[in-house]
Write an enzyme that holds these catalytic residues in place. Sequence first.
Site, PDB file in Angstrom:
ATOM      1  N   TYR A 473       0.860  -1.217  -0.192  1.00 40.19           N
ATOM      2  CA  TYR A 473      -0.003  -0.011  -0.048  1.00 40.19           C
ATOM      3  C   TYR A 473       0.967   1.305   0.110  1.00 40.19           C
ATOM      4  O   TYR A 473       0.912   1.990  -1.032  1.00 40.19           O
ATOM      5  CB  TYR A 473      -0.857   0.147   1.206  1.00 40.19           C
ATOM      6  CG  TYR A 473      -1.823   1.102   1.165  1.00 40.19           C
ATOM      7  CD1 TYR A 473      -3.108   0.898   0.397  1.00 40.19           C
ATOM      8  CD2 TYR A 473      -1.799   2.318   1.985  1.00 40.19           C
ATOM      9  CE1 TYR A 473      -3.985   1.979   0.389  1.00 40.19           C
ATOM     10  CE2 TYR A 473      -2.765   3.479   1.937  1.00 40.19           C
ATOM     11  CZ  TYR A 473      -3.724   3.270   1.094  1.00 40.19           C
ATOM     12  OH  TYR A 473      -4.658   4.149   1.134  1.00 40.19           O
ATOM     13  N   ASP A 637     -17.711   4.177  -7.695  1.00 42.37           N
ATOM     14  CA  ASP A 637     -16.448   4.601  -6.833  1.00 42.37           C
ATOM     15  C   ASP A 637     -16.525   5.900  -6.847  1.00 42.37           C
ATOM     16  O   ASP A 637     -16.003   6.516  -7.660  1.00 42.37           O
ATOM     17  CB  ASP A 637     -15.327   3.831  -7.202  1.00 42.37           C
ATOM     18  CG  ASP A 637     -14.113   4.252  -6.200  1.00 42.37           C
ATOM     19  OD1 ASP A 637     -14.294   4.923  -5.300  1.00 42.37           O
ATOM     20  OD2 ASP A 637     -13.019   3.603  -6.196  1.00 42.37           O
TER      21      ASP A 637
END
Length: 701
Positions: A473, A637
């Site tokens: 990440y 989204d």
Amino acid sequence: MKFRSILLTAGVLSSATFYAQKMTYPKAIKGNHTDTYFGTAVADPFRDLENDSEATRRWVDEEVKHSQEYLAKIPFRDEIRNQLREIWNYEKISAPFKEGDYTYYYKNDGLQAQSVLYRTSNRTGQTEVFLDPNKFSEKGTTSLSQLSFNKKGNLVAYSISEGGSDWNKIIILDAVTKKQIDETLTDVKFSGISWQGDEGFYYSSYDKPKEGTVLSGMTDKHKVYFHKLGTKQSADQLIFGGDKTPRRYLGAGVSEDQRYLIISAANATNGNELYIKDLKNGSDFIQINKGFDINASIVDTDGDNLYIFTDKDAPNMRLVKTTIKNPAPETWTDVIPQTGNVLGITTGGGYFFATYMVDAIDLVKQYDKNGKLVREITLPGKGNVSGFGGKEKEKELYFSFSNYITPGTTYKFNADTGKSEVYQKPKVKFNPDDYVSEQVFYTSKDGTKIPMMINYKKGTKLNGKNPTILYSYGGFNISLQPAFSVVNAIWMENGGIYAVPNIRGGGEYGKKWHDAGTKQQKKNVFNDFIAAGEYLQAKGYTSKEYMALSGRSNGGLLVGATMTMRPDLARVAFPGVGVLDMLRYNKFTAGAGWAYDYGTAEDSKEMFEYLKSYSPVHNVKAGTCYPSTMIITSDHDDRVVPAHSFKFGAELQEKQACNHPVLLRIEKNAGHGAGRSTEQVIGENADLLSFALYEMGIRKL
């Protein structure tokens, strides 16, 4: 359950063996749009894909069809989907929590689209369904987001997300009769729900963007409202925010003793102001700290005393104490001081539980309100711990433990005696004894040591031919700690390796580690990820032809930047719901709040040039062979808008120089990730795993 291991073909087949010629893709609308930054013109040929136009929707439908046709040709795709369904099909029960006369818990029978909220009467012992989100929508794509009871437990407000959108609705019930007692609140975003007595509750939202831009329009000025029961939402009182105190992110909460209203106010994802209001004497808000240079949150109150968790003068965090009479930072005194390891705090049973992160592995200590050590809590092993939260008077608390090869198990813990026992152990068809989870440290480009967890089946030979997913990440102070996933279980059972490096930008080593991966140090993050891949290849875990890069959101940026910087590093790439246009990310929804990590193209000429130098959309080069790529996004989204993925996909499809496919996998009726139905999650992961194996040259399981 026993799965068949992968049978690799003899050697790595060339791409030409798979595909006779370069693929033909749906044609995206292309224009001549340019933007100018500090005198530099930057082309944005696929700008039209930012618009929710008929042409864009038509192109999206064609891309969905194209991707599904390609994926349907993978001979073992259905087998992997069935494996996922089989291992997923076990009962999942949450830790219980008490509200009023009932004990509540969530349960999923196995493959239900959404978990169901049950409750048991503390007087009669009778159990019943309280809320069933599977009945909110036909296909289980409407999910339960927030749930909040008043102190008595006789009233409840909950929010729902439709199709994965961050825009929620709040529904209010009489918790005893389960009947709705007020109108439904709409257009609520990035909000908690916090009750003040029986009168009503506080929540947060923005002004709704104009019609046609609900999923992409900027949401800039957050507002805290109080909704009084029995009144219209249009009459809700503005408590904080808006034009008078413009802030991008606001959170409101009432202390457990109902005495204080606490507001956290921020303009970015790092740094916040704290405000507090004494509801008992009706005073105005007191600003505790000014500016956004520190992070601070009130985690507990005790009469006039306030307990604040902060990184002020403590990059690894500390717990301090002050009073409502003078809560300024100059008065803060340590309760649990900073140490060499990152600290997390939970309250329950009248105690503080301090979770220390040691090389991404948890260690937990229990303290009393004066900061005196009560005990170090014995954990089942090395891994990730969550829980210990509860009300002041509750002595029976719960925590969960897991790591990459241990399914999450819930434990009951007595806060006074320190004794714990297994409360709920999931019956997953997975044997941890058959697997290895090892931690290594490797060296990044600038000499920094980075930890990485590598997980695989015992007996795996380090011959460079093991299919490997490299996942990370690297941003927003978010730490990647060991956690079990049935998806990874299937991957490892089929012969795969799953590796997770704890790269800079995360929170594993505190604020300094986070800051080392922000703004003009952001490339440290990509270099750390690249070095992880090189380590795995050098040590024989895998090789370029058997490696897949994977990440979501900021991790999608990580994958997009890595594959354009080093297209030769891996065979497959999965940029998921990624931030991929670094010059325009701050123009959509709440994107401007990410500037602490990224900076913006408007900040300075140097910042613009730095962003442009790694922005995935702007660094796809014609004549380059990129990995086989499946870009993952969703049509609803409204956090990282799908235009990022659309533009990156169009660039890759147009400029890909070899016959490695570039697919856009676009989920309908889904958002950034939270609240998806079980079938949606299984479908996406079946496609991801089967695509990875197929592109690595594997032809049967």
